[in-house]
Design a protein around this motif. Sequence first.
Motif, PDB file in Angstrom:
ATOM      1  N   PHE A  54       0.935  -1.298  -0.080  1.00  0.00           N
ATOM      2  CA  PHE A  54       0.034  -0.075   0.006  1.00  0.00           C
ATOM      3  C   PHE A  54       0.724   1.342   0.016  1.00  0.00           C
ATOM      4  O   PHE A  54       0.289   2.387  -0.554  1.00  0.00           O
ATOM      5  CB  PHE A  54      -0.751  -0.168   1.217  1.00  0.00           C
ATOM      6  N   ILE A  55       2.140   1.238   0.310  1.00  0.00           N
ATOM      7  CA  ILE A  55       2.914   2.429   0.406  1.00  0.00           C
ATOM      8  C   ILE A  55       3.367   2.459  -1.118  1.00  0.00           C
ATOM      9  O   ILE A  55       3.401   3.559  -1.589  1.00  0.00           O
ATOM     10  CB  ILE A  55       4.283   2.150   1.373  1.00  0.00           C
ATOM     11  N   GLU A  56       3.974   1.471  -1.577  1.00  0.00           N
ATOM     12  CA  GLU A  56       4.406   1.493  -2.927  1.00  0.00           C
ATOM     13  C   GLU A  56       3.246   1.953  -3.950  1.00  0.00           C
ATOM     14  O   GLU A  56       3.565   2.549  -5.127  1.00  0.00           O
ATOM     15  CB  GLU A  56       4.898   0.089  -3.382  1.00  0.00           C
ATOM     16  N   GLN A  78      -4.833   9.984   0.945  1.00  0.00           N
ATOM     17  CA  GLN A  78      -6.035  10.368   1.801  1.00  0.00           C
ATOM     18  C   GLN A  78      -6.948   9.485   2.333  1.00  0.00           C
ATOM     19  O   GLN A  78      -7.390   9.310   3.253  1.00  0.00           O
ATOM     20  CB  GLN A  78      -6.695  11.627   0.960  1.00  0.00           C
ATOM     21  N   THR A  79      -7.318   8.628   1.096  1.00  0.00           N
ATOM     22  CA  THR A  79      -8.223   7.344   1.546  1.00  0.00           C
ATOM     23  C   THR A  79      -7.412   6.488   2.393  1.00  0.00           C
ATOM     24  O   THR A  79      -8.309   5.963   3.399  1.00  0.00           O
ATOM     25  CB  THR A  79      -8.893   6.763   0.172  1.00  0.00           C
ATOM     26  N   VAL A  80      -6.296   5.950   1.916  1.00  0.00           N
ATOM     27  CA  VAL A  80      -5.476   5.158   2.857  1.00  0.00           C
ATOM     28  C   VAL A  80      -5.631   5.662   4.208  1.00  0.00           C
ATOM     29  O   VAL A  80      -5.503   4.924   5.338  1.00  0.00           O
ATOM     30  CB  VAL A  80      -3.972   4.740   2.099  1.00  0.00           C
ATOM     31  N   LYS A 153       2.981  11.324  -0.022  1.00  0.00           N
ATOM     32  CA  LYS A 153       3.067   9.869   0.431  1.00  0.00           C
ATOM     33  C   LYS A 153       2.109   9.769   1.642  1.00  0.00           C
ATOM     34  O   LYS A 153       1.484  10.817   1.972  1.00  0.00           O
ATOM     35  CB  LYS A 153       4.553   9.912   0.895  1.00  0.00           C
ATOM     36  N   ILE A 154       1.924   8.696   1.852  1.00  0.00           N
ATOM     37  CA  ILE A 154       0.940   8.303   3.081  1.00  0.00           C
ATOM     38  C   ILE A 154       1.644   8.825   4.361  1.00  0.00           C
ATOM     39  O   ILE A 154       2.617   8.393   4.763  1.00  0.00           O
ATOM     40  CB  ILE A 154       0.544   6.771   3.051  1.00  0.00           C
ATOM     41  N   GLY A 155       0.862   9.790   4.909  1.00  0.00           N
ATOM     42  CA  GLY A 155       1.348  10.185   6.118  1.00  0.00           C
ATOM     43  C   GLY A 155       1.731  11.926   5.894  1.00  0.00           C
ATOM     44  O   GLY A 155       2.151  12.503   7.041  1.00  0.00           O
ATOM     45  N   GLU A 291     -12.395  -0.127   5.540  1.00  0.00           N
ATOM     46  CA  GLU A 291     -12.493   0.446   4.209  1.00  0.00           C
ATOM     47  C   GLU A 291     -13.014   1.620   4.262  1.00  0.00           C
ATOM     48  O   GLU A 291     -13.222   2.376   5.364  1.00  0.00           O
ATOM     49  CB  GLU A 291     -13.607  -0.633   3.614  1.00  0.00           C
ATOM     50  N   PHE A 292     -12.803   2.343   3.218  1.00  0.00           N
ATOM     51  CA  PHE A 292     -13.411   3.723   2.979  1.00  0.00           C
ATOM     52  C   PHE A 292     -13.466   4.116   1.370  1.00  0.00           C
ATOM     53  O   PHE A 292     -12.688   3.719   0.800  1.00  0.00           O
ATOM     54  CB  PHE A 292     -12.463   4.800   3.815  1.00  0.00           C
ATOM     55  N   PHE A 293     -14.494   4.798   1.261  1.00  0.00           N
ATOM     56  CA  PHE A 293     -14.821   5.431   0.164  1.00  0.00           C
ATOM     57  C   PHE A 293     -14.458   6.764   0.148  1.00  0.00           C
ATOM     58  O   PHE A 293     -15.161   7.784   0.400  1.00  0.00           O
ATOM     59  CB  PHE A 293     -16.326   5.459  -0.413  1.00  0.00           C
ATOM     60  N   GLY A 294     -13.102   6.963  -0.380  1.00  0.00           N
ATOM     61  CA  GLY A 294     -12.856   8.324  -0.461  1.00  0.00           C
ATOM     62  C   GLY A 294     -13.156   9.217  -1.779  1.00  0.00           C
ATOM     63  O   GLY A 294     -13.305   8.388  -2.614  1.00  0.00           O
ATOM     64  N   ARG A 295     -13.135  10.577  -1.612  1.00  0.00           N
ATOM     65  CA  ARG A 295     -13.634  11.140  -2.981  1.00  0.00           C
ATOM     66  C   ARG A 295     -13.048  12.611  -2.646  1.00  0.00           C
ATOM     67  O   ARG A 295     -13.131  13.127  -1.661  1.00  0.00           O
ATOM     68  CB  ARG A 295     -15.119  11.257  -3.132  1.00  0.00           C
TER      69      ARG A 295
END
Lengths: 359, 132
Positions: A54-56, A78-80, A153-155, A291-295
């Motif tokens: 999930f990072i890559e 943002q969703t992750v 990046k995530i974070g 889970e999440f539905f990001g938009r």
Amino acid sequence: MAKRNIIPFGPQHPVLPEAIHFDLVTDDETVLDAIPVIGYVHRGLEKLVEKKDFIEYTYVAERICGICGYMHSFGYCQTVEQVLDIEVPERAVYLRTIWSELSRINSHLLWLGFAADAMGFESLFMHTFRLRESVLDIIEATAGGRMIFGCVKIGGVRRDIEGSVLRGIIAKLQELSPHIREITNVFLEDYSTKHRMEGIGVISKEDAYHMGMVGPMIRATGIPSDTRQIGYAAYKHVQFEPATAETGDCYGRCVVRVKEIFQSIDLVRQLVEKTPDGPVEVKVKGTPTGEFFGRIEQPRGEVIYYVKGNGTKFLERFRVRVPTFANLPGMIQMLKGSQIADVPVIILTIDPCISCTER
Amino acid sequence: MIEEQEMVSIEKRDLLEMVASLRPSGYRLVQICTTTLADRYEMNYSFDKDLKFRNLRFTVLPGETIPSISLIYGNAFLYENEIHDLFGITIENMTTDFHGTLYKTRIPAPFAVRVSEPKESSGGADVEEHHG
């Protein structure tokens, strides 16, 4: 009685930067129906979550498309982060939002250039692209390249932008603004451009809504639908109203995009003035579970990211629903009843992004 | 949390009735999404009204059919054809049926492939194919 024909449109056509095909059922010069054919370059990028952790995967997400690349990495991260329950530092949130609005200005100027080209107005196309270069210079100064790649990046974000550079962006955009106004006035007031867009490709407010249209397409019918109003990222800290038009035609969609260029310039100013000092990233701990539905609101409209994690470093499912995919059914509706000569301009006004659609 | 999202679990047989009630209530169809689970598929039908997100969810077994909602929401046909082509799920009574030609994939229903064991970081896990 005129004979009915099926005219193939695309997948290679001067007005289409990417491959998409339509079978146009015509009666004389009038289009009765349009059947889309996509899938020429479908890449199955959603399935790559099985091989990239999930990072890559951020790098894959931002390569879904060139112009929308930054927005995809931003929306994915943002969703992750929602699934991981990570609080991103405020400065990073502001920087992400500033890059989002710069992407919107870049994308809309690109579209205006393509629109001028589709209408055969070559000098207007060149002027538009000349001005777009200045926006790309800003992007290069902040992201290190003409595309905003590798910044999110995530974070948080990988690159900080110095205060002096941020203030310089405001100054440059203010300087650019009257020049952009000069060319957008041509799009909105010139006889030849109005002649190609006014009353062409009309869709009603009700049809646009129930066909699931998004972005400038739905806002051009007078519906102020804008995902930024959810208040994600730093949008909750700035003042803006969705840009709309009432006509629902190609001209209305042009009006909305022109308004949004200036709205984005103002949003960048508001964001820069409020950008706080502080760190730009936090350490990511754990693996996504849930889970999440990001938009988010891309330049072309609402995009949905579905992320489902199973506690491993590989996501169980990643799904992206892009604006062009959402706008295709409505576009077919718009093409019905139009004239063959207007088809290229109508297709162009959805600002089709086939790379996104063929993710 | 960016926004509250309402997840509603339903039975497949209630799908048409529930979707038909959403349209007059002013909901727009945002997307339809399928996820491959261990032995079945999870269907997600997402709707929005005034920025309120509502998701209908149910599961189906491989080989089961799903009724199309394209007569209620005209834009559903594109999502449904995509699901048919990528997951191999049969969707009945679509207003526009591409009969498997929306996407030109080398492997039929490629998203019906599922990993049989927990994945390792090397990414070299064995896979088995399920063509729905």
